[in-house]
Design an enzyme around this catalytic site. Structure first.
Site, PDB file in Angstrom:
ATOM      1  N   MET A   1      52.475  81.457  59.849  1.00 15.31           N
ATOM      2  CA  MET A   1      53.740  82.160  59.639  1.00 15.31           C
ATOM      3  C   MET A   1      54.618  81.349  58.689  1.00 15.31           C
ATOM      4  SD  MET A   1      54.552  84.239  63.055  1.00 15.31           S
ATOM      5  CE  MET A   1      55.205  82.974  64.105  1.00 15.31           C
TER       6      MET A   1
ATOM      7  N   SER B   1      56.419  77.959  56.686  1.00 20.05           N
ATOM      8  CA  SER B   1      57.068  76.669  57.002  1.00 20.05           C
ATOM      9  C   SER B   1      55.979  75.648  57.297  1.00 20.05           C
ATOM     10  CB  SER B   1      58.030  76.781  58.187  1.00 20.05           C
ATOM     11  OG  SER B   1      59.126  77.536  57.811  1.00 20.05           O
TER      12      SER B   1
ATOM     13  N   HIS C   1      53.540  72.761  57.847  1.00 20.35           N
ATOM     14  CA  HIS C   1      53.707  71.363  58.248  1.00 20.35           C
ATOM     15  C   HIS C   1      52.332  70.715  58.406  1.00 20.35           C
ATOM     16  CE1 HIS C   1      52.659  72.806  62.229  1.00 20.35           C
ATOM     17  NE2 HIS C   1      53.696  73.651  62.239  1.00 20.35           N
TER      18      HIS C   1
ATOM     19  N   GLY D   1      50.545  70.093  60.889  1.00 10.86           N
ATOM     20  CA  GLY D   1      49.639  70.795  61.801  1.00 10.86           C
ATOM     21  C   GLY D   1      48.828  71.837  61.033  1.00 10.86           C
ATOM     22  N   HIS D   2      49.540  72.642  60.233  1.00 12.84           N
ATOM     23  CA  HIS D   2      48.857  73.620  59.378  1.00 12.84           C
ATOM     24  C   HIS D   2      47.921  72.900  58.403  1.00 12.84           C
ATOM     25  CE1 HIS D   2      52.836  75.883  60.042  1.00 12.84           C
ATOM     26  NE2 HIS D   2      51.941  76.601  60.681  1.00 12.84           N
TER      27      HIS D   2
ATOM     28  N   GLY E   1      45.065  76.425  65.872  1.00 11.31           N
ATOM     29  CA  GLY E   1      45.510  75.187  66.510  1.00 11.31           C
ATOM     30  C   GLY E   1      45.531  75.285  68.032  1.00 11.31           C
TER      31      GLY E   1
ATOM     32  N   LYS F   1      47.616  73.781  69.802  1.00 12.27           N
ATOM     33  CA  LYS F   1      49.018  73.755  70.232  1.00 12.27           C
ATOM     34  C   LYS F   1      49.331  75.105  70.894  1.00 12.27           C
ATOM     35  CE  LYS F   1      52.708  74.606  68.203  1.00 12.27           C
ATOM     36  NZ  LYS F   1      53.665  75.685  68.520  1.00 12.27           N
ATOM     37  N   ASP F   2      48.794  76.169  70.272  1.00  8.48           N
ATOM     38  CA  ASP F   2      48.951  77.522  70.816  1.00  8.48           C
ATOM     39  C   ASP F   2      47.633  77.883  71.513  1.00  8.48           C
ATOM     40  OD1 ASP F   2      51.590  78.364  69.284  1.00  8.48           O
ATOM     41  OD2 ASP F   2      50.301  77.328  67.879  1.00  8.48           O
TER      42      ASP F   2
ATOM     43  N   ARG G   1      59.205  75.762  64.436  1.00 10.05           N
ATOM     44  CA  ARG G   1      60.433  75.941  65.217  1.00 10.05           C
ATOM     45  C   ARG G   1      61.218  74.635  65.389  1.00 10.05           C
ATOM     46  NH1 ARG G   1      57.759  80.326  68.044  1.00 10.05           N
ATOM     47  NH2 ARG G   1      59.137  82.117  67.898  1.00 10.05           N
TER      48      ARG G   1
HETATM   49  P1  AMP Z   1      52.149  79.313  63.124  1.00 10.65           P
HETATM   50  O1  AMP Z   1      52.523  79.209  61.677  1.00 10.65           O
HETATM   51  O2  AMP Z   1      53.083  78.584  64.039  1.00 10.65           O
HETATM   52  O3  AMP Z   1      51.875  80.742  63.550  1.00 10.65           O
HETATM   53  O4  AMP Z   1      50.767  78.547  63.281  1.00 10.65           O
HETATM   54  C1  AMP Z   1      49.663  78.864  62.484  1.00 10.65           C
HETATM   55  C2  AMP Z   1      48.470  78.109  63.006  1.00 10.65           C
HETATM   56  O5  AMP Z   1      48.740  76.703  62.966  1.00 10.65           O
HETATM   57  C3  AMP Z   1      48.131  78.454  64.468  1.00 10.65           C
HETATM   58  O6  AMP Z   1      46.731  78.485  64.623  1.00 10.65           O
HETATM   59  C4  AMP Z   1      48.741  77.290  65.210  1.00 10.65           C
HETATM   60  O7  AMP Z   1      48.123  77.044  66.459  1.00 10.65           O
HETATM   61  C5  AMP Z   1      48.504  76.154  64.251  1.00 10.65           C
HETATM   62  N1  AMP Z   1      49.423  75.048  64.524  1.00 10.65           N
HETATM   63  C6  AMP Z   1      50.768  75.122  64.679  1.00 10.65           C
HETATM   64  N2  AMP Z   1      51.277  73.908  64.999  1.00 10.65           N
HETATM   65  C7  AMP Z   1      50.223  73.052  65.057  1.00 10.65           C
HETATM   66  C8  AMP Z   1      50.085  71.656  65.331  1.00 10.65           C
HETATM   67  N3  AMP Z   1      51.122  70.895  65.620  1.00 10.65           N
HETATM   68  N4  AMP Z   1      48.841  71.120  65.293  1.00 10.65           N
HETATM   69  C9  AMP Z   1      47.765  71.885  65.006  1.00 10.65           C
HETATM   70  N5  AMP Z   1      47.828  73.196  64.726  1.00 10.65           N
HETATM   71  C10 AMP Z   1      49.036  73.781  64.751  1.00 10.65           C
END
Ligand code: AMP
Length: 270
Positions: A26, A28, A30, A32-33, A143, A145-146, A182
């Site tokens: 989504m 932003s 970081h 993790g992505h 990830g 994390k989710d 977030r």
């Molecule tokens: P999001 O942009 O938050 O929807 O996350 C996109 C993908 O990145 C999802 O598969 C998340 O689980 C993963 N993700 C988000 N934060 C982290 C993190 N800190 N470490 C690893 N993967 C992450």
């Protein structure tokens, strides 16, 4: 790096591409992505990253409206990482076809975030169904994390498509806070609280081993976690990673938490 804004153009671009890794986000972007992207680049010949803040997975309009966006910076990072394709669709494009059937969670899946964010995972599964159908990747990187999102999507996507859903470890900052877009909404004071919560969770988990009744132990620990850190807690539960059922043993299990800081909902598991 090709930036694609439309599903028809994407279809054409993908015609010749095999062994494609897909990292849905989504935005932003970081670290993790970035970890997911690096893993995809290692395992697949081509990597596609999508940036799409899916409105149907937000059960709270304000949460959707304030979700952080910075596409310009995202593209800078993705270019540096040598991502092959970036897909930034519009809602009209993703939802122009109605779904064939409405997504419904089974009763046993209505736990953790599914219990507290009504309709959230139905929205996540629906958009991932649409994106997977369009992109047809070999692998999708998600990830831990989710974790519940990964768990539900692995079941749904692998049953319906040839794509494999791959889990990736949670990336944390130097205070052990799980990285999340977030976190950008949090004041420094709240980040200190988030770091303290992780510290407390580590302690709680360490002591789980010694408990006769984990449920009673967690009830007590939840109360002191809330009081000590002044947080609003949705849940603190110990669950098995394979089944997501409540766990009574340390093996293959994790502590799952969802809580609010300044009205920002944070999740973690460890
Ligand atoms: P999001 O942009 O938050 O929807 O996350 C996109 C993908 O990145 C999802 O598969 C998340 O689980 C993963 N993700 C988000 N934060 C982290 C993190 N800190 N470490 C690893 N993967 C992450």
């Amino acid at each position: 790096m090709k930036i694609i804004l439309n599903s028809l153009i994407l279809k054409k671009e993908l015609k010749e591409i095999k062994n494609l890794g897909f990292v849905p986000t989504m935005g932003s972007i970081h670290k993790g992505h970035e970890y997911l992207i690096k893993k995809s680049k290692k395992e697949c010949k081509n990597t596609l990253v999508s940036i799409y803040v899916n409105p149907t997975q937000f059960n709270n309009l304000n949460d959707y409206k304030k979700y952080p966006k910075d596409t310009r910076n995202d593209l800078k990072i993705l270019k540096k990482l040598k991502v092959d394709l970036v897909f930034i669709p519009k809602t009209e494009d993703i939802y122009k076809k109605r779904g064939t059937k409405k997504i419904a969670l089974s009763q046993k899946d209505k736990i953790l975030c599914a219990k507290y964010r009504k309709g959230h995972f139905e929205g996540v599964i629906d958009v991932m169904d649409r994106l997977t159908k369009l992109i047809m990747p070999s692998k999708i990187f998600m990830g831990e994390k989710d974790y519940q999102q990964y768990y539900l999507l692995k079941k749904y996507i692998e049953r319906k498509y040839p794509s494999k859903v791959i889990n990736c470890k949670t990336i944390r900052d130097d205070k052990s806070i799980a990285l999340s877009s977030r976190n950008l909404l949090l004041k420094p004071k709240s980040l200190v609280v988030a770091a303290n919560v992780v510290k407390d969770l580590k302690k709680i988990k360490k002591n789980i081993n010694k408990q006769k009744n984990i449920k009673i132990y967690l009830k007590k620990e939840s109360k002191s976690l809330v009081k000590k850190n002044n947080i609003k807690l949705d849940y603190l539960e110990f669950r098995n990673l394979k089944t997501l059922k409540t766990s009574n043993t340390f093996k293959n299990s994790r502590l799952f938490i969802a809580y609010y800081l300044q009205n920002v909902r944070l999740i973690d598991n460890l």
